[in-house]
Design a protein around this motif. Structure first.
Motif, mmCIF file in Angstrom:
data_model
loop_
_atom_site.group_PDB
_atom_site.id
_atom_site.type_symbol
_atom_site.label_atom_id
_atom_site.label_comp_id
_atom_site.label_asym_id
_atom_site.label_seq_id
_atom_site.Cartn_x
_atom_site.Cartn_y
_atom_site.Cartn_z
ATOM 1 N N PRO A 59 0.798 -1.220 0.000
ATOM 2 C CA PRO A 59 0.000 0.000 0.000
ATOM 3 C C PRO A 59 0.833 1.274 0.000
ATOM 4 O O PRO A 59 0.506 2.242 -0.689
ATOM 5 N N ALA A 60 1.931 1.286 0.763
ATOM 6 C CA ALA A 60 2.756 2.503 0.824
ATOM 7 C C ALA A 60 3.326 2.856 -0.544
ATOM 8 O O ALA A 60 3.392 4.034 -0.922
ATOM 9 N N LEU A 61 3.742 1.846 -1.297
ATOM 10 C CA LEU A 61 4.292 2.092 -2.629
ATOM 11 C C LEU A 61 3.202 2.524 -3.601
ATOM 12 O O LEU A 61 3.403 3.419 -4.427
ATOM 13 N N LEU A 62 2.042 1.899 -3.505
ATOM 14 C CA LEU A 62 0.951 2.233 -4.419
ATOM 15 C C LEU A 62 0.435 3.649 -4.196
ATOM 16 O O LEU A 62 -0.100 4.265 -5.118
ATOM 17 N N GLN A 63 0.569 4.165 -2.991
ATOM 18 C CA GLN A 63 0.166 5.534 -2.717
ATOM 19 C C GLN A 63 1.166 6.540 -3.280
ATOM 20 O O GLN A 63 0.796 7.652 -3.645
ATOM 21 N N GLN A 64 2.437 6.153 -3.335
ATOM 22 C CA GLN A 64 3.489 7.090 -3.728
ATOM 23 C C GLN A 64 3.740 7.119 -5.232
ATOM 24 O O GLN A 64 4.049 8.171 -5.793
ATOM 25 N N LEU A 65 3.649 5.963 -5.883
ATOM 26 C CA LEU A 65 4.107 5.830 -7.256
ATOM 27 C C LEU A 65 2.943 5.898 -8.237
ATOM 28 O O LEU A 65 1.851 5.429 -7.955
ATOM 29 N N GLN A 66 3.187 6.486 -9.409
ATOM 30 C CA GLN A 66 2.196 6.529 -10.484
ATOM 31 C C GLN A 66 2.311 5.249 -11.314
ATOM 32 O O GLN A 66 3.417 4.830 -11.670
ATOM 33 N N GLY A 67 1.175 4.661 -11.652
ATOM 34 C CA GLY A 67 1.199 3.372 -12.334
ATOM 35 C C GLY A 67 0.497 3.359 -13.672
ATOM 36 O O GLY A 67 -0.479 4.094 -13.897
ATOM 37 N N TRP A 68 0.979 2.519 -14.557
ATOM 38 C CA TRP A 68 0.352 2.204 -15.838
ATOM 39 C C TRP A 68 0.364 0.689 -15.992
ATOM 40 O O TRP A 68 1.409 0.046 -15.798
ATOM 41 N N VAL A 69 -0.786 0.103 -16.331
ATOM 42 C CA VAL A 69 -0.883 -1.352 -16.457
ATOM 43 C C VAL A 69 -1.527 -1.703 -17.791
ATOM 44 O O VAL A 69 -2.636 -1.239 -18.093
ATOM 45 N N TRP A 70 -0.841 -2.514 -18.581
ATOM 46 C CA TRP A 70 -1.429 -3.075 -19.799
ATOM 47 C C TRP A 70 -2.190 -4.329 -19.376
ATOM 48 O O TRP A 70 -1.593 -5.354 -19.025
#
Length: 456
Positions: A67-78
Protein backbone atom coordinates in the motif's frame (compact mmCIF):
# COMPACT_ATOMS: atom_id res chain seq x y z
CA UNK A 1 6.59 -5.53 -39.08
CA UNK A 2 4.60 -2.80 -40.85
CA UNK A 3 4.67 0.81 -39.72
CA UNK A 4 1.06 0.51 -38.59
CA UNK A 5 1.84 -2.14 -35.98
CA UNK A 6 2.85 -0.96 -32.50
CA UNK A 7 5.82 -2.48 -30.76
CA UNK A 8 4.78 -5.34 -28.51
CA UNK A 9 5.54 -5.98 -24.86
CA UNK A 10 6.95 -9.35 -25.93
CA UNK A 11 9.64 -7.40 -27.78
CA UNK A 12 10.36 -5.58 -24.54
CA UNK A 13 10.80 -8.89 -22.71
CA UNK A 14 13.22 -10.05 -25.40
CA UNK A 15 15.13 -6.78 -25.02
CA UNK A 16 15.44 -7.31 -21.26
CA UNK A 17 16.66 -10.88 -21.85
CA UNK A 18 19.52 -9.91 -24.19
CA UNK A 19 22.76 -11.27 -22.78
CA UNK A 20 20.98 -13.32 -20.09
CA UNK A 21 21.62 -17.11 -20.15
CA UNK A 22 18.79 -19.31 -21.40
CA UNK A 23 16.41 -20.67 -18.80
CA UNK A 24 15.65 -24.26 -17.82
CA UNK A 25 12.74 -23.87 -15.35
CA UNK A 26 9.15 -25.05 -15.65
CA UNK A 27 6.31 -22.57 -15.34
CA UNK A 28 5.44 -23.35 -11.72
CA UNK A 29 8.98 -22.84 -10.42
CA UNK A 30 9.63 -19.69 -12.44
CA UNK A 31 6.41 -18.12 -11.18
CA UNK A 32 7.46 -18.91 -7.63
CA UNK A 33 10.66 -17.02 -8.43
CA UNK A 34 8.56 -14.13 -9.74
CA UNK A 35 6.53 -13.79 -6.53
CA UNK A 36 9.66 -14.06 -4.41
CA UNK A 37 11.37 -11.40 -6.54
CA UNK A 38 8.37 -9.07 -6.14
CA UNK A 39 8.45 -9.49 -2.36
CA UNK A 40 12.24 -8.97 -2.27
CA UNK A 41 12.05 -5.82 -4.39
CA UNK A 42 9.29 -4.25 -2.33
CA UNK A 43 10.22 -5.38 1.17
CA UNK A 44 14.01 -5.23 1.03
CA UNK A 45 14.73 -2.44 -1.47
CA UNK A 46 11.84 -0.06 -2.17
CA UNK A 47 10.23 0.29 1.27
CA UNK A 48 13.53 0.99 3.09
CA UNK A 49 14.01 4.04 0.81
CA UNK A 50 11.07 5.73 2.52
CA UNK A 51 8.64 8.16 0.89
CA UNK A 52 9.61 8.90 -2.69
CA UNK A 53 8.20 9.73 -6.08
CA UNK A 54 8.31 7.24 -8.91
CA UNK A 55 6.52 5.43 -11.70
CA UNK A 56 5.75 1.79 -12.36
CA UNK A 57 4.55 -0.04 -15.45
CA UNK A 58 3.25 -3.60 -15.44
CA UNK A 59 1.50 -6.27 -17.50
CA UNK A 60 -0.84 -8.16 -17.58
CA UNK A 61 -1.90 -7.44 -13.96
CA UNK A 62 -0.78 -5.00 -11.27
CA UNK A 63 2.38 -6.46 -9.77
CA UNK A 64 3.05 -4.16 -6.82
CA UNK A 65 0.93 -4.84 -3.76
CA UNK A 66 2.49 -2.77 -0.96
CA UNK A 67 0.00 0.00 0.00
CA UNK A 68 2.76 2.50 0.82
CA UNK A 69 4.29 2.09 -2.63
CA UNK A 70 0.95 2.23 -4.42
CA UNK A 71 0.17 5.53 -2.72
CA UNK A 72 3.49 7.09 -3.73
CA UNK A 73 4.11 5.83 -7.26
CA UNK A 74 2.20 6.53 -10.48
CA UNK A 75 1.20 3.37 -12.33
CA UNK A 76 0.35 2.20 -15.84
CA UNK A 77 -0.88 -1.35 -16.46
CA UNK A 78 -1.43 -3.07 -19.80
CA UNK A 79 -4.35 -5.32 -18.84
CA UNK A 80 -6.58 -7.75 -20.79
CA UNK A 81 -9.96 -6.50 -21.91
CA UNK A 82 -11.54 -9.35 -19.88
CA UNK A 83 -10.44 -7.62 -16.70
CA UNK A 84 -12.54 -4.58 -17.53
CA UNK A 85 -15.48 -6.77 -18.55
CA UNK A 86 -15.47 -8.65 -15.25
CA UNK A 87 -15.03 -5.71 -12.89
CA UNK A 88 -17.51 -2.88 -12.55
CA UNK A 89 -16.26 0.61 -13.19
CA UNK A 90 -14.65 1.93 -10.05
CA UNK A 91 -14.16 -1.45 -8.37
CA UNK A 92 -10.69 -1.65 -6.82
CA UNK A 93 -7.97 -4.03 -7.91
CA UNK A 94 -5.88 -3.09 -4.90
CA UNK A 95 -6.24 -3.70 -1.15
CA UNK A 96 -8.70 -1.46 0.74
CA UNK A 97 -7.29 1.83 1.93
CA UNK A 98 -5.15 2.58 -1.13
CA UNK A 99 -5.81 6.16 -2.22
CA UNK A 100 -6.11 6.99 -5.90
CA UNK A 101 -5.61 10.24 -7.74
CA UNK A 102 -8.69 11.49 -9.60
CA UNK A 103 -6.85 11.52 -12.93
CA UNK A 104 -6.11 7.81 -12.73
CA UNK A 105 -8.29 4.81 -13.43
CA UNK A 106 -9.90 2.89 -10.58
CA UNK A 107 -7.31 0.96 -8.59
CA UNK A 108 -4.56 3.59 -8.49
CA UNK A 109 -3.18 3.13 -12.00
CA UNK A 110 -4.00 3.94 -15.59
CA UNK A 111 -5.24 0.88 -17.46
CA UNK A 112 -4.05 0.41 -21.05
CA UNK A 113 -5.17 -2.20 -23.59
CA UNK A 114 -3.17 -5.41 -23.87
CA UNK A 115 -2.70 -6.51 -27.47
CA UNK A 116 -2.58 -10.12 -28.70
CA UNK A 117 1.09 -9.83 -29.66
CA UNK A 118 2.00 -8.65 -26.14
CA UNK A 119 1.74 -12.08 -24.56
CA UNK A 120 0.61 -12.63 -20.97
CA UNK A 121 3.88 -13.25 -19.13
CA UNK A 122 4.41 -10.90 -16.14
CA UNK A 123 6.37 -7.69 -16.71
CA UNK A 124 7.27 -4.85 -14.32
CA UNK A 125 9.35 -1.67 -14.55
CA UNK A 126 9.91 0.57 -11.51
CA UNK A 127 11.66 3.95 -11.65
CA UNK A 128 12.45 6.08 -8.60
CA UNK A 129 15.24 8.64 -8.14
CA UNK A 130 17.32 6.10 -6.20
CA UNK A 131 16.32 2.74 -7.70
CA UNK A 132 15.48 1.62 -11.23
CA UNK A 133 14.66 -2.00 -12.12
CA UNK A 134 12.92 -4.09 -14.78
CA UNK A 135 11.61 -7.64 -14.23
CA UNK A 136 10.04 -10.13 -16.61
CA UNK A 137 9.22 -13.79 -17.13
CA UNK A 138 9.71 -15.33 -20.55
CA UNK A 139 10.73 -18.48 -22.41
CA UNK A 140 9.24 -21.58 -23.97
CA UNK A 141 7.95 -24.49 -21.83
CA UNK A 142 10.83 -26.11 -19.99
CA UNK A 143 13.06 -23.10 -20.76
CA UNK A 144 11.36 -20.49 -18.60
CA UNK A 145 13.42 -17.85 -16.80
CA UNK A 146 13.16 -14.82 -14.55
CA UNK A 147 15.02 -11.75 -15.83
CA UNK A 148 15.87 -8.83 -13.54
CA UNK A 149 17.82 -5.86 -14.95
CA UNK A 150 19.29 -2.87 -13.10
CA UNK A 151 21.75 -1.57 -15.73
CA UNK A 152 20.97 1.94 -17.09
CA UNK A 153 21.53 1.15 -20.82
CA UNK A 154 18.97 -1.69 -20.80
CA UNK A 155 16.45 0.33 -18.79
CA UNK A 156 16.89 3.34 -21.08
CA UNK A 157 16.26 1.15 -24.14
CA UNK A 158 13.18 -0.34 -22.46
CA UNK A 159 11.74 3.11 -21.76
CA UNK A 160 12.40 4.19 -25.34
CA UNK A 161 10.45 1.15 -26.58
CA UNK A 162 7.54 1.90 -24.25
CA UNK A 163 7.53 5.55 -25.30
CA UNK A 164 7.37 4.51 -28.95
CA UNK A 165 4.55 2.09 -28.12
CA UNK A 166 2.50 4.81 -26.38
CA UNK A 167 3.11 7.35 -29.12
CA UNK A 168 1.55 4.85 -31.48
CA UNK A 169 -1.37 3.66 -29.32
CA UNK A 170 -2.07 6.46 -26.80
CA UNK A 171 -0.09 9.71 -27.28
CA UNK A 172 -1.79 11.37 -24.30
CA UNK A 173 -0.61 8.67 -21.91
CA UNK A 174 2.81 8.75 -23.54
CA UNK A 175 3.04 12.46 -22.72
CA UNK A 176 1.93 11.84 -19.12
CA UNK A 177 4.55 9.12 -18.68
CA UNK A 178 7.32 11.35 -20.02
CA UNK A 179 6.26 14.17 -17.70
CA UNK A 180 6.20 11.81 -14.71
CA UNK A 181 9.71 10.54 -15.50
CA UNK A 182 11.04 14.08 -16.01
CA UNK A 183 9.60 15.09 -12.62
CA UNK A 184 11.85 12.50 -10.94
CA UNK A 185 14.92 14.58 -11.73
CA UNK A 186 18.39 13.01 -11.98
CA UNK A 187 18.33 9.24 -11.44
CA UNK A 188 20.98 7.67 -9.23
CA UNK A 189 22.04 4.14 -10.13
CA UNK A 190 23.60 1.86 -7.50
CA UNK A 191 26.06 -0.47 -9.23
CA UNK A 192 25.84 -2.90 -6.29
CA UNK A 193 22.08 -3.42 -6.54
CA UNK A 194 22.29 -6.66 -8.49
CA UNK A 195 24.95 -8.07 -6.15
CA UNK A 196 22.63 -7.38 -3.19
CA UNK A 197 19.36 -8.37 -4.86
CA UNK A 198 20.11 -11.94 -5.97
CA UNK A 199 21.37 -13.21 -2.56
CA UNK A 200 18.28 -11.74 -0.85
CA UNK A 201 16.06 -13.41 -3.45
CA UNK A 202 17.80 -16.75 -2.87
CA UNK A 203 17.27 -16.43 0.90
CA UNK A 204 13.56 -15.70 0.39
CA UNK A 205 13.10 -18.64 -1.98
CA UNK A 206 14.81 -20.97 0.48
CA UNK A 207 12.43 -19.85 3.24
CA UNK A 208 9.25 -20.10 1.17
CA UNK A 209 6.78 -22.89 1.90
CA UNK A 210 5.64 -24.86 -1.16
CA UNK A 211 3.14 -22.69 -2.99
CA UNK A 212 1.32 -22.90 -6.26
CA UNK A 213 1.74 -19.69 -8.21
CA UNK A 214 -0.77 -17.99 -10.41
CA UNK A 215 -1.04 -18.44 -14.14
CA UNK A 216 -1.73 -15.55 -16.54
CA UNK A 217 -5.15 -13.94 -16.51
CA UNK A 218 -5.58 -14.72 -20.21
CA UNK A 219 -3.98 -17.88 -21.60
CA UNK A 220 -6.16 -18.81 -24.55
CA UNK A 221 -5.76 -21.22 -27.35
CA UNK A 222 -7.50 -20.71 -30.68
CA UNK A 223 -10.19 -23.18 -29.63
CA UNK A 224 -10.78 -21.26 -26.42
CA UNK A 225 -11.16 -17.99 -28.36
CA UNK A 226 -13.93 -19.57 -30.41
CA UNK A 227 -15.87 -20.34 -27.24
CA UNK A 228 -15.01 -17.24 -25.19
CA UNK A 229 -18.65 -16.58 -24.41
CA UNK A 230 -19.32 -20.09 -23.12
CA UNK A 231 -20.06 -20.76 -19.47
CA UNK A 232 -16.87 -22.65 -18.52
CA UNK A 233 -14.62 -20.10 -20.25
CA UNK A 234 -16.38 -17.21 -18.53
CA UNK A 235 -16.12 -18.96 -15.18
CA UNK A 236 -12.41 -19.50 -15.69
CA UNK A 237 -11.88 -15.80 -16.39
CA UNK A 238 -13.91 -14.91 -13.31
CA UNK A 239 -11.95 -17.35 -11.14
CA UNK A 240 -8.68 -15.87 -12.40
CA UNK A 241 -9.79 -12.34 -11.55
CA UNK A 242 -11.13 -13.37 -8.14
CA UNK A 243 -7.93 -15.27 -7.40
CA UNK A 244 -5.96 -12.10 -7.98
CA UNK A 245 -8.42 -10.09 -5.86
CA UNK A 246 -7.96 -12.52 -2.96
CA UNK A 247 -4.23 -13.04 -3.29
CA UNK A 248 -3.25 -9.35 -3.46
CA UNK A 249 -4.35 -8.35 0.07
CA UNK A 250 -3.21 -11.71 1.47
CA UNK A 251 0.24 -11.21 -0.06
CA UNK A 252 0.35 -7.71 1.46
CA UNK A 253 -0.56 -9.06 4.90
CA UNK A 254 1.98 -11.86 4.64
CA UNK A 255 4.75 -9.47 3.59
CA UNK A 256 4.03 -7.19 6.55
CA UNK A 257 3.93 -10.17 8.92
CA UNK A 258 7.28 -11.49 7.70
CA UNK A 259 8.89 -8.07 8.06
CA UNK A 260 7.73 -8.03 11.70
CA UNK A 261 8.98 -11.56 12.31
CA UNK A 262 12.53 -10.44 11.50
CA UNK A 263 12.53 -8.26 14.61
CA UNK A 264 14.40 -9.72 17.57
CA UNK A 265 12.44 -7.89 20.28
CA UNK A 266 9.07 -9.60 19.75
CA UNK A 267 7.49 -11.36 22.76
CA UNK A 268 7.22 -15.10 22.14
CA UNK A 269 3.42 -15.06 22.24
CA UNK A 270 3.30 -12.30 19.63
CA UNK A 271 5.75 -14.22 17.45
CA UNK A 272 3.60 -17.35 17.65
CA UNK A 273 0.46 -15.43 16.69
CA UNK A 274 2.22 -13.79 13.74
CA UNK A 275 3.47 -17.17 12.57
CA UNK A 276 -0.10 -18.50 12.73
CA UNK A 277 -1.35 -15.58 10.62
CA UNK A 278 1.49 -16.15 8.13
CA UNK A 279 0.53 -19.81 7.86
CA UNK A 280 -3.15 -19.02 7.31
CA UNK A 281 -2.30 -16.52 4.55
CA UNK A 282 -0.03 -19.01 2.80
CA UNK A 283 -2.65 -21.74 3.09
CA UNK A 284 -5.35 -19.61 1.48
CA UNK A 285 -3.03 -18.35 -1.26
CA UNK A 286 -2.23 -21.99 -2.11
CA UNK A 287 -5.90 -22.94 -1.93
CA UNK A 288 -7.02 -20.33 -4.45
CA UNK A 289 -4.10 -21.18 -6.71
CA UNK A 290 -5.21 -24.81 -6.68
CA UNK A 291 -8.75 -23.79 -7.63
CA UNK A 292 -7.31 -21.88 -10.57
CA UNK A 293 -5.28 -24.88 -11.74
CA UNK A 294 -8.37 -27.08 -11.58
CA UNK A 295 -10.28 -24.55 -13.69
CA UNK A 296 -7.49 -24.55 -16.28
CA UNK A 297 -7.66 -28.33 -16.55
CA UNK A 298 -11.42 -28.12 -16.95
CA UNK A 299 -11.05 -25.86 -19.98
CA UNK A 300 -7.98 -27.52 -21.49
CA UNK A 301 -7.82 -31.20 -20.39
CA UNK A 302 -4.41 -32.92 -20.59
CA UNK A 303 -3.68 -34.48 -23.97
CA UNK A 304 -2.11 -37.56 -22.41
CA UNK A 305 1.45 -36.62 -23.41
CA UNK A 306 2.20 -34.47 -20.35
CA UNK A 307 5.79 -34.82 -19.15
CA UNK A 308 6.02 -36.97 -16.02
CA UNK A 309 9.26 -37.61 -14.17
CA UNK A 310 10.64 -40.24 -11.81
CA UNK A 311 9.54 -39.05 -8.37
CA UNK A 312 10.51 -40.26 -4.90
CA UNK A 313 7.03 -40.03 -3.38
CA UNK A 314 8.07 -41.36 0.03
CA UNK A 315 10.78 -38.73 0.37
CA UNK A 316 8.40 -35.99 -0.81
CA UNK A 317 5.86 -36.99 1.84
CA UNK A 318 8.52 -36.97 4.56
CA UNK A 319 9.64 -33.49 3.50
CA UNK A 320 6.07 -32.17 3.57
CA UNK A 321 5.08 -33.85 6.84
CA UNK A 322 6.24 -30.93 9.07
CA UNK A 323 4.38 -28.40 6.90
CA UNK A 324 1.15 -30.40 7.00
CA UNK A 325 1.51 -31.09 10.73
CA UNK A 326 1.69 -27.37 11.49
CA UNK A 327 -1.26 -26.73 9.18
CA UNK A 328 -3.41 -29.37 10.89
CA UNK A 329 -2.30 -28.33 14.37
CA UNK A 330 -3.95 -24.93 13.82
CA UNK A 331 -7.26 -26.86 13.68
CA UNK A 332 -6.30 -29.10 16.66
CA UNK A 333 -5.70 -32.10 14.39
CA UNK A 334 -2.73 -34.47 14.31
CA UNK A 335 -0.93 -36.20 11.44
CA UNK A 336 0.54 -39.69 11.24
CA UNK A 337 2.64 -40.73 8.24
CA UNK A 338 3.69 -44.32 7.58
CA UNK A 339 5.73 -45.32 4.54
CA UNK A 340 6.73 -48.88 3.76
CA UNK A 341 10.52 -49.31 3.49
CA UNK A 342 12.42 -49.29 0.20
CA UNK A 343 9.59 -48.10 -1.98
CA UNK A 344 10.20 -47.65 -5.73
CA UNK A 345 9.93 -44.34 -7.53
CA UNK A 346 6.70 -43.32 -9.24
CA UNK A 347 5.92 -41.35 -12.38
CA UNK A 348 4.47 -37.91 -11.62
CA UNK A 349 5.15 -34.16 -11.70
CA UNK A 350 6.89 -33.36 -8.38
CA UNK A 351 6.65 -29.58 -8.82
CA UNK A 352 2.85 -29.66 -8.83
CA UNK A 353 2.36 -32.84 -6.85
CA UNK A 354 3.37 -31.28 -3.53
CA UNK A 355 0.75 -28.55 -3.88
CA UNK A 356 -2.03 -30.87 -5.07
CA UNK A 357 -1.32 -33.29 -2.21
CA UNK A 358 -1.41 -30.36 0.22
CA UNK A 359 -4.81 -29.41 -1.18
CA UNK A 360 -6.01 -32.99 -0.67
CA UNK A 361 -4.82 -32.96 2.96
CA UNK A 362 -6.83 -29.77 3.49
CA UNK A 363 -9.89 -31.16 1.71
CA UNK A 364 -9.83 -34.45 3.63
CA UNK A 365 -9.32 -32.85 7.05
CA UNK A 366 -11.69 -29.89 6.63
CA UNK A 367 -14.71 -31.62 8.24
CA UNK A 368 -12.88 -33.53 11.01
CA UNK A 369 -13.51 -32.56 14.66
CA UNK A 370 -10.77 -31.31 16.97
CA UNK A 371 -8.62 -34.12 18.32
CA UNK A 372 -8.88 -36.29 15.21
CA UNK A 373 -5.83 -37.90 13.66
CA UNK A 374 -5.24 -37.81 9.90
CA UNK A 375 -3.38 -40.96 8.88
CA UNK A 376 -1.38 -41.19 5.64
CA UNK A 377 0.07 -44.53 4.57
CA UNK A 378 2.14 -45.31 1.48
CA UNK A 379 2.65 -48.92 0.43
CA UNK A 380 3.06 -51.07 -2.70
CA UNK A 381 -0.01 -52.19 -4.64
CA UNK A 382 1.15 -54.29 -7.57
CA UNK A 383 2.49 -52.04 -10.33
CA UNK A 384 1.46 -48.96 -8.34
CA UNK A 385 2.03 -47.27 -5.01
CA UNK A 386 -1.06 -46.68 -2.89
CA UNK A 387 -1.30 -43.49 -0.85
CA UNK A 388 -4.22 -43.80 1.57
CA UNK A 389 -5.82 -40.99 3.61
CA UNK A 390 -7.86 -42.13 6.62
CA UNK A 391 -9.03 -40.67 9.94
CA UNK A 392 -8.98 -42.07 13.46
CA UNK A 393 -11.77 -44.61 13.93
CA UNK A 394 -13.65 -42.49 16.48
CA UNK A 395 -14.48 -39.81 13.93
CA UNK A 396 -15.29 -41.93 10.90
CA UNK A 397 -18.65 -41.17 9.32
CA UNK A 398 -20.95 -44.06 8.57
CA UNK A 399 -22.03 -44.38 4.92
CA UNK A 400 -25.04 -42.18 4.28
CA UNK A 401 -24.34 -39.85 7.24
CA UNK A 402 -22.03 -37.42 5.43
CA UNK A 403 -23.67 -34.32 4.03
CA UNK A 404 -23.74 -34.42 0.25
CA UNK A 405 -21.63 -31.71 -1.37
CA UNK A 406 -23.55 -29.37 -3.66
CA UNK A 407 -21.94 -28.74 -7.04
CA UNK A 408 -21.15 -25.09 -7.85
CA UNK A 409 -20.02 -24.89 -11.48
CA UNK A 410 -17.60 -27.25 -13.19
CA UNK A 411 -14.82 -27.27 -10.57
CA UNK A 412 -16.25 -26.20 -7.22
CA UNK A 413 -18.63 -27.74 -4.71
CA UNK A 414 -20.22 -26.44 -1.53
CA UNK A 415 -19.87 -28.57 1.59
CA UNK A 416 -22.83 -27.89 3.92
CA UNK A 417 -21.11 -29.75 6.74
CA UNK A 418 -18.07 -27.45 6.82
CA UNK A 419 -19.63 -24.34 5.28
CA UNK A 420 -16.78 -23.96 2.79
CA UNK A 421 -16.13 -24.09 -0.92
CA UNK A 422 -13.86 -26.87 -2.10
CA UNK A 423 -12.81 -28.58 -5.29
CA UNK A 424 -15.41 -31.00 -6.58
CA UNK A 425 -14.63 -34.70 -6.63
CA UNK A 426 -14.43 -34.63 -10.44
CA UNK A 427 -12.03 -31.67 -10.41
CA UNK A 428 -9.82 -33.36 -7.81
CA UNK A 429 -9.76 -36.57 -9.84
CA UNK A 430 -8.81 -34.57 -12.93
CA UNK A 431 -5.94 -32.90 -11.05
CA UNK A 432 -4.45 -36.24 -10.01
CA UNK A 433 -4.96 -37.68 -13.48
CA UNK A 434 -2.84 -34.81 -14.87
CA UNK A 435 -0.11 -35.87 -12.39
CA UNK A 436 -0.22 -39.53 -13.39
CA UNK A 437 -2.33 -40.63 -10.43
CA UNK A 438 -5.82 -42.04 -9.93
CA UNK A 439 -8.02 -40.93 -7.04
CA UNK A 440 -10.58 -43.21 -5.39
CA UNK A 441 -12.90 -41.81 -2.72
CA UNK A 442 -15.33 -43.63 -0.41
CA UNK A 443 -17.94 -41.66 1.55
CA UNK A 444 -15.43 -38.99 2.58
CA UNK A 445 -13.84 -41.30 5.17
CA UNK A 446 -11.23 -42.88 2.99
CA UNK A 447 -9.25 -41.43 0.08
CA UNK A 448 -6.74 -43.43 -1.92
CA UNK A 449 -4.45 -42.22 -4.68
CA UNK A 450 -2.65 -44.73 -6.91
CA UNK A 451 0.56 -43.77 -8.69
CA UNK A 452 2.27 -45.85 -11.39
CA UNK A 453 5.66 -47.23 -10.46
CA UNK A 454 8.48 -45.91 -12.67
CA UNK A 455 10.32 -48.52 -14.69
CA UNK A 456 13.88 -49.29 -13.63
Amino acid sequence: MSAAEPLSLEQLRQLLAEGVPAGSSDDDSVRRQWWAALATLQDDFLLPLGAQQGVWLASPLPALHEPALLQQLQGWVWAPAELGDLLQAGSPLLPPGVSTAPARAAGGFQRLPLLEADGTDPLLLVLTPRLQVAMALLGDPGQRRLVVRFDPPTLSAALSLLDERLQHTDPEQGQRLRQAIQALGPLQSDEQLAQRFWPRLAERLAAMAPSLTLQPLVHRSAAADATAASGPSSELALLEALTHEVRTPLATIRTLIRSLLRRSDLPELVRQRLQQIDGECSEQIDRFGLIFLAAELQREPPTGDQALARTDLARLLEQLEPVWSRQLLRRSLALELRCSPELPLVLSDPARLETVLGGLVDRFSRGLPAGAVVRLSLQPAGARLKLRFSASAAVLVEPGEAAAAERVGPVLSWNPGTGSLQLSRQATQRLFHSLGGRLAERAGNDLTVFFPVASS
